[in-house]
Design an enzyme around this catalytic site. Structure first.
Site, PDB file in Angstrom:
ATOM      1  N   TYR A 246       4.531  15.238 -51.293  1.00 29.32           N
ATOM      2  CA  TYR A 246       5.394  16.380 -50.973  1.00 29.32           C
ATOM      3  C   TYR A 246       6.805  16.152 -51.507  1.00 29.32           C
ATOM      4  O   TYR A 246       7.319  15.026 -51.455  1.00 29.32           O
ATOM      5  CB  TYR A 246       5.506  16.548 -49.462  1.00 29.32           C
ATOM      6  CG  TYR A 246       4.324  17.210 -48.800  1.00 29.32           C
ATOM      7  CD1 TYR A 246       4.210  18.590 -48.778  1.00 29.32           C
ATOM      8  CD2 TYR A 246       3.334  16.450 -48.186  1.00 29.32           C
ATOM      9  CE1 TYR A 246       3.132  19.209 -48.153  1.00 29.32           C
ATOM     10  CE2 TYR A 246       2.251  17.053 -47.560  1.00 29.32           C
ATOM     11  CZ  TYR A 246       2.158  18.433 -47.552  1.00 29.32           C
ATOM     12  OH  TYR A 246       1.101  19.042 -46.934  1.00 29.32           O
TER      13      TYR A 246
ATOM     14  N   TYR B 106      -4.006  13.233 -49.277  1.00 29.00           N
ATOM     15  CA  TYR B 106      -3.043  12.142 -49.130  1.00 29.00           C
ATOM     16  C   TYR B 106      -3.330  11.345 -47.859  1.00 29.00           C
ATOM     17  O   TYR B 106      -3.869  11.870 -46.899  1.00 29.00           O
ATOM     18  CB  TYR B 106      -1.602  12.664 -49.149  1.00 29.00           C
ATOM     19  CG  TYR B 106      -1.243  13.698 -48.098  1.00 29.00           C
ATOM     20  CD1 TYR B 106      -0.836  13.329 -46.816  1.00 29.00           C
ATOM     21  CD2 TYR B 106      -1.280  15.050 -48.407  1.00 29.00           C
ATOM     22  CE1 TYR B 106      -0.501  14.274 -45.866  1.00 29.00           C
ATOM     23  CE2 TYR B 106      -0.935  16.009 -47.449  1.00 29.00           C
ATOM     24  CZ  TYR B 106      -0.548  15.614 -46.189  1.00 29.00           C
ATOM     25  OH  TYR B 106      -0.208  16.552 -45.250  1.00 29.00           O
TER      26      TYR B 106
ATOM     27  N   ARG C 219      -5.721  13.177 -45.310  1.00 31.39           N
ATOM     28  CA  ARG C 219      -5.806  14.621 -45.161  1.00 31.39           C
ATOM     29  C   ARG C 219      -6.638  15.189 -46.306  1.00 31.39           C
ATOM     30  O   ARG C 219      -6.418  14.834 -47.460  1.00 31.39           O
ATOM     31  CB  ARG C 219      -4.414  15.286 -45.240  1.00 31.39           C
ATOM     32  CG  ARG C 219      -3.416  14.968 -44.148  1.00 31.39           C
ATOM     33  CD  ARG C 219      -3.855  15.284 -42.748  1.00 31.39           C
ATOM     34  NE  ARG C 219      -4.700  16.438 -42.528  1.00 31.39           N
ATOM     35  CZ  ARG C 219      -4.315  17.704 -42.440  1.00 31.39           C
ATOM     36  NH1 ARG C 219      -3.055  18.024 -42.583  1.00 31.39           N
ATOM     37  NH2 ARG C 219      -5.176  18.679 -42.197  1.00 31.39           N
TER      38      ARG C 219
ATOM     39  N   HIS D  36      -5.070  20.473 -48.845  1.00 26.76           N
ATOM     40  CA  HIS D  36      -4.801  21.663 -48.018  1.00 26.76           C
ATOM     41  C   HIS D  36      -3.504  22.318 -48.428  1.00 26.76           C
ATOM     42  O   HIS D  36      -2.610  21.677 -48.974  1.00 26.76           O
ATOM     43  CB  HIS D  36      -4.746  21.293 -46.528  1.00 26.76           C
ATOM     44  CG  HIS D  36      -3.638  20.338 -46.210  1.00 26.76           C
ATOM     45  ND1 HIS D  36      -3.750  18.986 -46.387  1.00 26.76           N
ATOM     46  CD2 HIS D  36      -2.375  20.543 -45.759  1.00 26.76           C
ATOM     47  CE1 HIS D  36      -2.607  18.391 -46.050  1.00 26.76           C
ATOM     48  NE2 HIS D  36      -1.752  19.316 -45.674  1.00 26.76           N
TER      49      HIS D  36
ATOM     50  N   HIS E  73      -0.536  24.622 -46.537  1.00 30.72           N
ATOM     51  CA  HIS E  73      -0.028  25.153 -45.273  1.00 30.72           C
ATOM     52  C   HIS E  73       0.293  26.633 -45.477  1.00 30.72           C
ATOM     53  O   HIS E  73       0.979  26.982 -46.444  1.00 30.72           O
ATOM     54  CB  HIS E  73       1.242  24.412 -44.854  1.00 30.72           C
ATOM     55  CG  HIS E  73       1.010  22.957 -44.559  1.00 30.72           C
ATOM     56  ND1 HIS E  73       0.759  22.494 -43.293  1.00 30.72           N
ATOM     57  CD2 HIS E  73       0.978  21.862 -45.365  1.00 30.72           C
ATOM     58  CE1 HIS E  73       0.588  21.176 -43.323  1.00 30.72           C
ATOM     59  NE2 HIS E  73       0.720  20.768 -44.576  1.00 30.72           N
TER      60      HIS E  73
END
Ligand SMILES: [Fe+3]
Lengths: 243, 210
Positions: free
Chosen positions: A113, A152, A162, A165, A167
């Site tokens: 991120y 990640y 995770r 995905h 959000h």
């Protein structure tokens, strides 16, 4: 007050993840231990919400391939699988929700991120920011162009990852319909072993968060398309005042 | 309550998309500046009113505290409130002197306070004729919160209105009712209200279902 004469379908709290879900460790100290207080009488405070039609959007706000470009031409494009994320926002009665704000954020193709606090060793992509927003159209459709995020690792367990995905945040017609969720990718083997996915009791609920490959909307020699419809609480007209 | 007729409704209505936590990086999507991302043309943020707006110009601040007593440093909050006359203004426009909607966040560094610049809302009439004391509706999103928490902020100096508020009245425990009342402070001639939100344990904030 006109808005008092409507209600929304009750939110099924057993369908959504519970506040306390010990498999997802951070929920343990962040979950209320007291019961929620139910508001028995609808009021304009809950039945209304913001309308963002006047919010000025940038040209590339829904195009993550373009909205953080640093380089020129192809060198300015992010690394990763190019994709379209699209879908329709409808309410529980299938009625489209027009002109509502849909926002999304995600990791880059490596699972990193662009956030001060993300220190994962996968590199940042100089041409990828990871944020988008748009309003749904008259029929409730929204659309983004982006790259597929990578999975990640995170510190919940010894070796937890995770699934890939995105959000997704949607406002809907009122603060009662407000919803933040995550879209997973159909067929990802990390979905069933993810502690955050596992906060949901009903496997069907996981299905509501799964984006589906849509070859018809994919663009040959360009990008794949994933469809993710969002269902927000349905609005009921009550017609009769209480006596 | 499901549907206003005698049909079984479960087959007729769709399931709401399930909620998932906004996660530790919610600020990338909803609070770009806090995440360290460049801001876009217009952002939805915490300046809900300008000094020109009708009403008392105030600041509202607080922290979010978890069940261990630690600061929650990665929360995002959304505010929804009436104007000084008790009317909601749904048409969000940054040119307006006042907007009913705003966002704020707690931060990784410093005292980790969220803050809103706004005007004090007026009392809001309910359809049944009862009048709710001035309040700000707050929604809290964060890592570890699986579905956002909904609460209200009331004002300490509205004692009479608070005592008559049907929503505060619906909270049985007076001690719990107090968890929603923001304290008034005056700092450099500015009026500031403070409310710390406690997610769990002693002094746990009242959260609503609606
Ligand atoms: Fe994430």
């Amino acid at each position: 007050m006109q808005d008092d004469n409507k209600r929304f379908v009750e939110r099924d709290r057993d369908w959504h993840p519970p506040a306390y879900a010990p498999g997802y460790k951070t929920s343990v100290p962040r979950s209320p231990s007291q019961a929620l207080v139910s508001l028995q009488t609808s009021s304009v405070s809950e039945l209304t919400g913001p309308d963002f039609r006047q919010l000025r959007m940038g040209r590339y706000d829904n195009d993550l391939l373009m909205n953080y470009r640093q380089g020129q031409g192809q060198d300015g494009l992010p690394v990763g699988e190019r994709m379209i994320l699209f879908g329709r926002v409808v309410d529980q009665f299938g009625k489209p929700v027009p002109h509502t704000l849909v926002e999304m954020w995600q990791a880059n193709a490596g699972g990193r991120y662009r956030h001060k606090k993300d220190g994962y060793l996968a590199p940042l992509d100089p041409n990828f920011g990871g944020v988008g927003r748009c309003l749904t159209d008259e029929q409730g459709w929204y659309r983004f162009r982006t790259i597929k995020p990578g999975p990640y690792p995170w510190g919940n367990g010894i070796n937890t990852w995770r699934p890939a995905h995105i959000h997704v945040s949607v406002m809907g017609p009122s603060i009662s319909t407000r919803l933040v969720t995550q879209m997973y990718f159909e067929g990802d083997p990390l979905i069933p072993i993810c502690p955050i996915v596992q906060t949901l009791k009903d496997p069907e609920a996981v299905e509501t968060m799964t984006g589906r490959l849509d070859m018809a909307r994919s663009r040959p020699m360009d990008c794949l398309a994933y469809r993710f419809d969002l269902v927000v609480r349905g609005e009921l007209q009550t017609y009769f005042e209480n006596q | 309550m499901r549907q206003p007729n005698s049909q079984p409704c479960s087959e007729l209505i769709l399931r709401e998309t399930a909620s998932q936590t906004a996660g530790p990086y919610v600020h990338i999507g909803l609070a770009l500046d806090v995440a360290g991302l460049p801001e876009r043309d217009e952002e939805v943020w915490n300046r809900m009113a300008t000094p020109e707006a009708e009403g008392e110009f105030i600041e509202v601040v607080g922290t979010v505290i978890d069940g261990n007593g630690d600061l929650v440093r990665d929360a995002l909050l959304e505010a929804w409130q009436a104007d000084a006359r008790g009317q909601y203004q749904p048409a969000f426009d940054l040119q307006n002197a006042f907007n009913s909607f705003g966002r704020t966040a707690t931060t990784a560094d410093g005292n980790s306070e969220w803050s809103l610049t706004t005007i004090k809302p007026g009392a809001v009439a309910r359809g049944d004729g009862k009048v709710m004391a001035p309040h700000i509706n707050l929604a809290i999103f964060a890592r570890g919160i699986n579905i956002h928490l909904q609460t209200r902020l009331y004002f300490e100096d509205e004692g009479e209105a608070n005592a008559a508020c049907p929503v505060l009245g619906a909270i049985e425990s007076p001690a719990r009712r107090r968890t929603l009342i923001a304290k008034r402070e005056e700092v450099d001639d500015k009026v500031r209200y403070r409310l710390d939100i406690r997610l769990q344990g002693e002094g746990e904030t009242v959260f609503f279902d609606f």
